[in-house]
Scaffold this motif. Structure first.
Motif, PDB file in Angstrom:
ATOM      1  N   ILE A  49     114.399  -2.325 -56.416  1.00 58.93           N
ATOM      2  CA  ILE A  49     115.314  -3.221 -55.516  1.00 58.93           C
ATOM      3  C   ILE A  49     114.052  -3.245 -53.977  1.00 58.93           C
ATOM      4  CG2 ILE A  49     116.814  -1.849 -54.193  1.00 58.93           C
ATOM      5  CD1 ILE A  49     117.959  -0.066 -56.240  1.00 58.93           C
ATOM      6  N   LEU A  50     112.721  -1.491 -53.626  1.00 55.50           N
ATOM      7  CA  LEU A  50     112.685  -2.028 -52.528  1.00 55.50           C
ATOM      8  C   LEU A  50     111.455  -2.928 -52.549  1.00 55.50           C
ATOM      9  CD1 LEU A  50     111.103   1.399 -53.039  1.00 55.50           C
ATOM     10  CD2 LEU A  50     113.501   0.267 -51.029  1.00 55.50           C
ATOM     11  N   GLN A  51     111.306  -3.778 -53.810  1.00 55.18           N
ATOM     12  CA  GLN A  51     110.303  -4.939 -53.721  1.00 55.18           C
ATOM     13  C   GLN A  51     111.800  -6.332 -53.089  1.00 55.18           C
ATOM     14  OE1 GLN A  51     108.833  -5.846 -57.913  1.00 55.18           O
ATOM     15  NE2 GLN A  51     107.850  -7.879 -57.168  1.00 55.18           N
ATOM     16  N   LEU A  52     112.779  -6.050 -53.776  1.00 52.18           N
ATOM     17  CA  LEU A  52     113.532  -7.482 -53.507  1.00 52.18           C
ATOM     18  C   LEU A  52     113.662  -7.463 -52.501  1.00 52.18           C
ATOM     19  CD1 LEU A  52     115.956  -8.671 -55.929  1.00 52.18           C
ATOM     20  CD2 LEU A  52     117.054  -7.571 -53.716  1.00 52.18           C
ATOM     21  N   VAL A  53     113.523  -6.321 -51.589  1.00 52.88           N
ATOM     22  CA  VAL A  53     113.846  -5.931 -49.836  1.00 52.88           C
ATOM     23  C   VAL A  53     112.950  -5.863 -49.069  1.00 52.88           C
ATOM     24  CG1 VAL A  53     115.050  -3.786 -48.512  1.00 52.88           C
ATOM     25  CG2 VAL A  53     115.454  -4.219 -50.829  1.00 52.88           C
ATOM     26  N   ARG A  54     111.642  -5.530 -50.007  1.00 51.61           N
ATOM     27  CA  ARG A  54     110.154  -5.710 -49.076  1.00 51.61           C
ATOM     28  C   ARG A  54     109.840  -7.276 -48.822  1.00 51.61           C
ATOM     29  NH1 ARG A  54     107.744   0.035 -50.985  1.00 51.61           N
ATOM     30  NH2 ARG A  54     108.568   1.071 -49.378  1.00 51.61           N
ATOM     31  N   GLU A  55     109.592  -8.586 -49.555  1.00 53.25           N
ATOM     32  CA  GLU A  55     109.726  -9.066 -49.574  1.00 53.25           C
ATOM     33  C   GLU A  55     110.559  -9.382 -48.929  1.00 53.25           C
ATOM     34  OE1 GLU A  55     109.209 -10.705 -53.666  1.00 53.25           O
ATOM     35  OE2 GLU A  55     107.840  -9.060 -53.631  1.00 53.25           O
ATOM     36  N   PRO A  56     110.113 -10.310 -47.781  1.00 51.74           N
ATOM     37  CA  PRO A  56     111.259 -11.301 -46.973  1.00 51.74           C
ATOM     38  C   PRO A  56     111.240 -12.598 -47.174  1.00 51.74           C
ATOM     39  CG  PRO A  56     108.853 -11.362 -45.553  1.00 51.74           C
ATOM     40  CD  PRO A  56     108.828  -9.974 -47.207  1.00 51.74           C
ATOM     41  N   LEU A  92     133.542  -7.766 -58.743  1.00 56.70           N
ATOM     42  CA  LEU A  92     133.024  -7.748 -57.119  1.00 56.70           C
ATOM     43  C   LEU A  92     132.176  -8.584 -57.396  1.00 56.70           C
ATOM     44  CD1 LEU A  92     134.597  -4.031 -56.529  1.00 56.70           C
ATOM     45  CD2 LEU A  92     135.531  -5.817 -55.884  1.00 56.70           C
ATOM     46  N   LEU A  93     131.425  -9.391 -55.742  1.00 58.99           N
ATOM     47  CA  LEU A  93     130.710  -9.613 -55.161  1.00 58.99           C
ATOM     48  C   LEU A  93     130.254  -8.850 -54.394  1.00 58.99           C
ATOM     49  CD1 LEU A  93     131.141 -11.803 -58.355  1.00 58.99           C
ATOM     50  CD2 LEU A  93     129.527 -13.104 -57.586  1.00 58.99           C
ATOM     51  N   VAL A  94     129.759  -8.823 -53.452  1.00 56.68           N
ATOM     52  CA  VAL A  94     129.574  -8.385 -52.307  1.00 56.68           C
ATOM     53  C   VAL A  94     128.271  -8.212 -51.638  1.00 56.68           C
ATOM     54  CG1 VAL A  94     129.634  -5.921 -51.149  1.00 56.68           C
ATOM     55  CG2 VAL A  94     130.924  -5.930 -53.062  1.00 56.68           C
ATOM     56  N   PRO A  95     128.471  -9.538 -50.585  1.00 52.93           N
ATOM     57  CA  PRO A  95     127.450  -9.744 -49.934  1.00 52.93           C
ATOM     58  C   PRO A  95     127.060  -8.289 -49.152  1.00 52.93           C
ATOM     59  CG  PRO A  95     128.931 -11.272 -49.134  1.00 52.93           C
ATOM     60  CD  PRO A  95     129.201 -10.574 -50.337  1.00 52.93           C
ATOM     61  N   ILE A  96     125.403  -8.505 -48.430  1.00 56.04           N
ATOM     62  CA  ILE A  96     124.476  -7.211 -48.516  1.00 56.04           C
ATOM     63  C   ILE A  96     123.699  -7.769 -46.949  1.00 56.04           C
ATOM     64  CG2 ILE A  96     125.790  -5.231 -49.900  1.00 56.04           C
ATOM     65  CD1 ILE A  96     122.454  -4.874 -50.443  1.00 56.04           C
ATOM     66  N   GLN A  97     123.692  -6.970 -45.922  1.00 59.88           N
ATOM     67  CA  GLN A  97     122.266  -6.876 -45.664  1.00 59.88           C
ATOM     68  C   GLN A  97     120.838  -6.369 -46.889  1.00 59.88           C
ATOM     69  OE1 GLN A  97     122.175  -8.738 -42.104  1.00 59.88           O
ATOM     70  NE2 GLN A  97     124.124  -9.561 -43.024  1.00 59.88           N
ATOM     71  N   SER A  98     119.988  -6.657 -45.973  1.00 57.12           N
ATOM     72  CA  SER A  98     118.825  -6.331 -46.978  1.00 57.12           C
ATOM     73  C   SER A  98     118.270  -4.869 -46.025  1.00 57.12           C
ATOM     74  CB  SER A  98     117.513  -6.858 -46.947  1.00 57.12           C
ATOM     75  OG  SER A  98     117.714  -8.612 -48.010  1.00 57.12           O
ATOM     76  N   SER A  99     118.737  -5.103 -44.632  1.00 55.33           N
ATOM     77  CA  SER A  99     118.451  -4.163 -44.403  1.00 55.33           C
ATOM     78  C   SER A  99     118.860  -3.010 -44.526  1.00 55.33           C
ATOM     79  CB  SER A  99     117.762  -4.299 -42.479  1.00 55.33           C
ATOM     80  OG  SER A  99     119.112  -4.765 -42.165  1.00 55.33           O
ATOM     81  N   THR A 100     120.083  -3.050 -45.375  1.00 58.51           N
ATOM     82  CA  THR A 100     120.812  -1.338 -45.392  1.00 58.51           C
ATOM     83  C   THR A 100     120.550  -1.069 -46.786  1.00 58.51           C
ATOM     84  OG1 THR A 100     122.691  -3.040 -46.496  1.00 58.51           O
ATOM     85  CG2 THR A 100     122.539  -2.699 -43.595  1.00 58.51           C
ATOM     86  N   VAL A 101     119.695  -1.700 -47.592  1.00 53.76           N
ATOM     87  CA  VAL A 101     119.414  -1.297 -48.564  1.00 53.76           C
ATOM     88  C   VAL A 101     118.115  -0.254 -48.627  1.00 53.76           C
ATOM     89  CG1 VAL A 101     118.434  -1.702 -51.065  1.00 53.76           C
ATOM     90  CG2 VAL A 101     119.899  -3.391 -50.329  1.00 53.76           C
TER      91      VAL A 101
END
Length: 158
Positions: A47-54, A125-134
């Motif tokens: 999860i963090l790898q997905l979020v950290r990589e811009p 459910l498919l829920v779009p989220i902001q990467s910053s909220t993860v």
């Protein structure tokens, strides 16, 4: 002598074949499914790898896919489909992904088609989220210091 060519089916076609064969009938006993799930630390790392990589593409989006599906075979096919589309399994029925908007739409359309293929009481459910909220996620149930995984270490050299 040439081997017969193996026929491959997409997710919707597989589920239609199962339905035609009568394998998704409600009177059938659910078959136990052996699903391998990464350890919690490995899932957090992913999860963090997905979020950290811009993202390099402005059309990429981050989203969650969650489902409550009764039939084991359907659930297994959908799980494999989501993994093949680049989703990261967070829990047994929760996935996270960052893909192009077209892939998000393709997943949405495919899951709608699958849902319409058979009689069910399932929900997806498919829920779009902001990467910053993860980065502000909280984990309950395990003693993992998420903040230490999220925040880069501060190192001071003398």
């Amino acid at each position: 002598m040439a081997r017969p060519r193996k026929v491959t089916y997409n997710l919707k076609e597989k589920l239609q074949k199962l339905q035609e064969a009568g394998l998704t009938a409600p009177e059938m006993k659910p078959r136990p499914v052996e699903e391998e799930l990464l350890t919690l630390n490995e899932r957090i790392r992913d999860i963090l790898q997905l979020v950290r990589e811009p993202s390099q593409n402005p059309y990429d989006m981050t989203y969650l896919v969650m489902y409550d599906i009764e039939d084991d075979r359907v659930r297994t096919h959908i799980a494999k489909y989501l993994l093949s589309k680049g989703c990261i399994r967070i829990q047994k029925s929760v996935y996270m992904a960052r893909t192009h908007q077209k892939v998000f739409t393709e997943i949405n359309d495919t899951l709608k088609d699958v849902q319409a293929t058979y009689d069910n009481h399932d929900s997806i459910l498919l829920v779009p989220i902001q990467s910053s909220t993860v980065g502000s996620m909280k984990i309950i149930g395990k003693d993992i210091q998420v903040q230490s995984l999220i925040d880069p270490p501060n190192t001071l050299f003398y």
